[in-house]
Scaffold this active site. Structure first.
Site, PDB file in Angstrom:
ATOM      1  N   LYS A   1       0.857  -1.192   0.000  1.00  0.00           N
ATOM      2  CA  LYS A   1       0.000   0.000   0.000  1.00  0.00           C
ATOM      3  C   LYS A   1       0.889   1.236   0.000  1.00  0.00           C
ATOM      4  CE  LYS A   1      -3.071   2.734   3.051  1.00  0.00           C
ATOM      5  NZ  LYS A   1      -3.883   2.768   4.293  1.00  0.00           N
TER       6      LYS A   1
ATOM      7  N   ASP B   1      -2.472  10.411   3.445  1.00  0.00           N
ATOM      8  CA  ASP B   1      -3.863  10.021   3.667  1.00  0.00           C
ATOM      9  C   ASP B   1      -4.562  11.065   4.526  1.00  0.00           C
ATOM     10  OD1 ASP B   1      -6.281   8.765   4.017  1.00  0.00           O
ATOM     11  OD2 ASP B   1      -5.506   7.177   5.341  1.00  0.00           O
TER      12      ASP B   1
ATOM     13  N   LYS C   1      -9.829  13.193   8.160  1.00  0.00           N
ATOM     14  CA  LYS C   1      -9.280  12.864   9.476  1.00  0.00           C
ATOM     15  C   LYS C   1      -9.172  14.115  10.341  1.00  0.00           C
ATOM     16  CE  LYS C   1      -6.259   9.025   8.059  1.00  0.00           C
ATOM     17  NZ  LYS C   1      -6.870   7.963   8.868  1.00  0.00           N
TER      18      LYS C   1
ATOM     19  N   ASP D   1       1.813   6.596   5.321  1.00  0.00           N
ATOM     20  CA  ASP D   1       0.807   5.619   4.898  1.00  0.00           C
ATOM     21  C   ASP D   1       1.222   4.866   3.633  1.00  0.00           C
ATOM     22  OD1 ASP D   1      -1.547   4.361   5.574  1.00  0.00           O
ATOM     23  OD2 ASP D   1      -2.839   5.756   4.481  1.00  0.00           O
TER      24      ASP D   1
ATOM     25  N   ASP E   1     -11.997   7.228   3.976  1.00  0.00           N
ATOM     26  CA  ASP E   1     -10.751   7.013   4.728  1.00  0.00           C
ATOM     27  C   ASP E   1     -10.366   5.526   4.773  1.00  0.00           C
ATOM     28  OD1 ASP E   1      -8.555   7.686   6.188  1.00  0.00           O
ATOM     29  OD2 ASP E   1      -9.624   8.017   8.078  1.00  0.00           O
TER      30      ASP E   1
ATOM     31  N   GLU F   1      -9.278   3.728   2.418  1.00  0.00           N
ATOM     32  CA  GLU F   1      -8.819   3.800   1.030  1.00  0.00           C
ATOM     33  C   GLU F   1      -7.763   2.762   0.686  1.00  0.00           C
ATOM     34  OE1 GLU F   1      -7.532   5.483   3.411  1.00  0.00           O
ATOM     35  OE2 GLU F   1      -5.410   5.117   3.029  1.00  0.00           O
TER      36      GLU F   1
ATOM     37  N   ARG G   1      -7.485  -0.388   1.275  1.00  0.00           N
ATOM     38  CA  ARG G   1      -8.020  -1.651   0.755  1.00  0.00           C
ATOM     39  C   ARG G   1      -8.480  -1.506  -0.688  1.00  0.00           C
ATOM     40  NH1 ARG G   1     -12.274  -1.701   5.602  1.00  0.00           N
ATOM     41  NH2 ARG G   1     -10.505  -0.579   6.496  1.00  0.00           N
TER      42      ARG G   1
HETATM   43  N1  BES Z   1      -3.990   4.827   6.951  1.00  0.00           N
HETATM   44  C1  BES Z   1      -5.065   4.552   7.826  1.00  0.00           C
HETATM   45  C2  BES Z   1      -4.714   3.601   8.961  1.00  0.00           C
HETATM   46  C3  BES Z   1      -3.668   4.102   9.919  1.00  0.00           C
HETATM   47  C4  BES Z   1      -4.038   4.762  11.070  1.00  0.00           C
HETATM   48  C5  BES Z   1      -2.338   3.850   9.684  1.00  0.00           C
HETATM   49  C6  BES Z   1      -3.073   5.191  11.946  1.00  0.00           C
HETATM   50  C7  BES Z   1      -1.379   4.273  10.570  1.00  0.00           C
HETATM   51  C8  BES Z   1      -1.743   4.941  11.703  1.00  0.00           C
HETATM   52  C9  BES Z   1      -6.232   3.957   7.030  1.00  0.00           C
HETATM   53  O1  BES Z   1      -6.326   4.383   5.725  1.00  0.00           O
HETATM   54  C10 BES Z   1      -7.479   4.359   7.711  1.00  0.00           C
HETATM   55  O2  BES Z   1      -7.748   5.510   7.740  1.00  0.00           O
HETATM   56  N2  BES Z   1      -8.203   3.386   8.245  1.00  0.00           N
HETATM   57  C11 BES Z   1      -9.424   3.647   8.923  1.00  0.00           C
HETATM   58  C12 BES Z   1     -10.440   2.674   8.407  1.00  0.00           C
HETATM   59  C13 BES Z   1     -11.848   2.995   8.810  1.00  0.00           C
HETATM   60  C14 BES Z   1     -12.289   4.305   8.170  1.00  0.00           C
HETATM   61  C15 BES Z   1     -12.759   1.876   8.360  1.00  0.00           C
HETATM   62  C16 BES Z   1      -9.168   3.438  10.408  1.00  0.00           C
HETATM   63  O3  BES Z   1      -8.385   2.586  10.774  1.00  0.00           O
HETATM   64  O4  BES Z   1      -9.737   4.190  11.188  1.00  0.00           O
HETATM   65 ZN    ZN Z   2      -4.612   4.970   4.819  1.00  0.00          ZN
HETATM   66 MN    MN Z   3      -7.395   6.168   5.514  1.00  0.00          MN
END
Ligand code: BES
Ligand code: ZN
Ligand code: MN
Length: 501
Positions: free
Chosen positions: A267, A272, A279, A290, A349, A351, A353
């Site tokens: 990824k 992000d 966020k 990310d 967010d 994204e 996947r």
């Molecule tokens: N890049 C983030 C996950 C992340 C969070 C990586 C903190 C490193 C540190 C990912 O894209 C994300 O935002 N995931 C969300 C998914 C949710 C919206 C279903 C999450 O984990 O909150």
């Molecule tokens: Zn992300």
């Molecule tokens: Mn995200």
């Protein structure tokens, strides 16, 4: 950018530098080589100092002493390092190397007598110790214009000589470890780079630099991605001024260039923001990391090519920026992935996947690999579950999972297996499309993995959720950097142990 440590390996009887590091056992007990080199007076001095300072010789404990005049012409400092519990495992010597690196006075020439209380240390362990020192010395200081050289925060001697029993063999092994070191360094550099510099196109050209090591590079631009039908990936990037890219790296090192390859997928969300599901401001700067999954894949390909691994390996990375402009993807949008499956966007967010879905599908169709392993900073939920000590491992194949767990233990890049199952999969069924991109808060790391599994087309597969381990992780003996380079050593080991020769 790393502050390079000048490190050489010489024979055990080589002259000492300004600083001498001696590995000692319980209560400062000297091994035979150290006893021979230091003489009766030296040994007595060390025993007295250990006693006075209650130095028990516990593994990793250190005691620094001025070397008494006349002790040795040049040597002015002694550093005793406890090895009481060090087993003859590379991971321990790696750690020991890092611990020693942190204790060396700046700007001096240090010699390390690579012989423990029970005798000399083997070539693998010596090279492991060297790798540990180099990893510990890494600092990302490219953008610190006022703090260079002597001021810089990086510790350590200007030069280090490891005195080893079989120096030639240790030097040979160090070549391999140096290939791994440059792979980890590359991954760390990429993760640490700021997001205004490391755009998807810039990332792609950094990956393309692997061409000089004999890696074949294919950069897919937006036109090519559209043609392939990667609309899930493109949807993530459509709110950004920056164009998206997919980079395919091929290292064909096996005897038979046509032999079925293994594949690693990363990824690479270079930043992000969350997109329209934006966020919070607090800590958002961390989202420059990310792309750590993609960085690990590039670092791994570098390591494999640099050490000329005897395996056919595909590396594939999806590079996008997740931004919220007027053209950005919305919650409620439905996109058609390359696989043909339609995806309802619940949360922009979620994204990563979407990016991986298309890259996984493409790699499976085009290269039919033995297995696919993807790395991704995929969910905050994996940190809630596992903290920052283990990366989450999800797999549809017990053999692959077992090999990964073993490589994790051997390298200290630890994994913890998490569950998959139809009950979790059901959660991401969509009311309007084939699948939705978020299953809500409960089991968030698991439903994210279930999403990916829908795009692997039955291929043996493992997903490593490295959100907690690849960036902003607690400093360790061998990593003082924000970007850890997690995954490079782990997967290099996996390939070396199972898929070469
Ligand atoms: N890049 C983030 C996950 C992340 C969070 C990586 C903190 C490193 C540190 C990912 O894209 C994300 O935002 N995931 C969300 C998914 C949710 C919206 C279903 C999450 O984990 O909150
Ligand atoms: Zn992300
Ligand atoms: Mn995200």
């Amino acid at each position: 950018m790393s502050s390079a440590l000048k490190l050489t390996i010489a024979n055990l009887d080589e002259a000492f530098g300004d600083v001498l590091v001696v590995l000692v056992g319980k209560d400062g007990k000297l091994g035979p080589e150290a006893a021979k080199r230091l003489g009766k007076a030296g040994a007595a001095r060390i025993a007295a100092a250990a006693e006075a300072e209650s130095f028990a010789g516990k593994s990793g404990a250190t005691l620094s002493l001025p070397a008494e005049t006349g002790f040795r012409e040049k040597t002015t400092h002694l550093v005793l390092v406890g090895t009481e519990t060090a087993e003859s495992q590379k991971a321990d010597f790696l750690k020991l190397g890092g611990q020693i690196q942190a204790k060396l006075p700046k700007g001096r020439h240090a010699s390390i007598l690579a012989a423990g209380p029970d005798g000399p240390i083997g070539p693998d362990a010596v090279a492991g110790m060297a790798l540990g020192m180099k990893l510990a010395a890494y600092r990302f200081d490219r953008y610190q214009t006022q703090k260079k050289g002597d001021d810089a925060e990086a510790p350590g001697a200007s030069a280090v000589t490891l005195l080893a029993e079989n120096a030639a063999a240790a030097r040979r092994e160090l070549k391999t470890q140096d290939a791994i070191f440059s792979g980890v360094t590359l991954a760390r550099d990429l993760v640490n780079e700021p997001p205004n510099i490391l755009t998807p196109t810039e990332f792609a050209s950094r990956a393309a630099a692997l061409e000089k090591l004999g890696v074949e590079i294919d950069i897919l631009d937006e036109k090519a991605l559209k043609k392939l039908g990667m609309r899930a990936l493109l949807g993530v990037g459509q709110g950004s001024e920056q164009e998206s890219r997919v980079v395919i790296m091929k290292w064909l090192g096996a005897k038979d260039e046509k032999a079925q390859p293994v594949a690693f997928i990363g990824k690479g969300v270079v930043f992000d923001t969350g997109g329209i599901s934006i966020k919070p401001a607090q800590g958002m700067e961390d989202m420059k990391g990310d792309m750590a999954g993609a960085a690990a894949v590039v670092g791994l390909m570098h390591a494999l090519a640099a050490r000329k691994a005897k395996a056919n390996v595909i590396g594939a990375i999806g590079l996008v920026e997740n931004m919220p402009d007027g053209n950005a993807q919305r919650p409620g949008d439905i996109v058609t992935s390359m696989s043909g499956q339609t995806i309802e966007i619940i949360n922009t967010d979620a994204e990563g996947r979407l990016v991986l879905a298309d890259v996984l599908w493409h790699v499976k169709q085009k290269y039919n690999p033995k297995f696919m392993i993807n790395l991704a900073t995929l969910t905050g939920a994996i940190m809630v579950a596992l903290g920052q000590e283990h990366a989450g491992l999800f797999s549809n194949n017990d053999d692959l999972a077992g090999n990964l767990l073993k490589a994790g233990t051997a390298t200290g890049e630890k994994l913890w297996r998490m569950p998959l199952g139809p009950e979790y999969d059901k959660i991401i069924d969509s009311k309007f499309a084939d699948v939705k991109n978020s299953g809500g808060r409960y089991g968030g790391a698991i439903t994210a993995a279930q999403f990916l599994q829908r795009f692997v087309d039955g291929c043996p597969w493992a997903h490593l959720d490295i959100a907690g381990t690849a960036m902003s992780s607690p400093s360790t003996d061998i990593n003082k950097s924000w970007g850890s380079g997690f995954g490079v050593r782990l997967l290099d080991r996996l390939v070396a142990e199972n898929y070469e020769g």
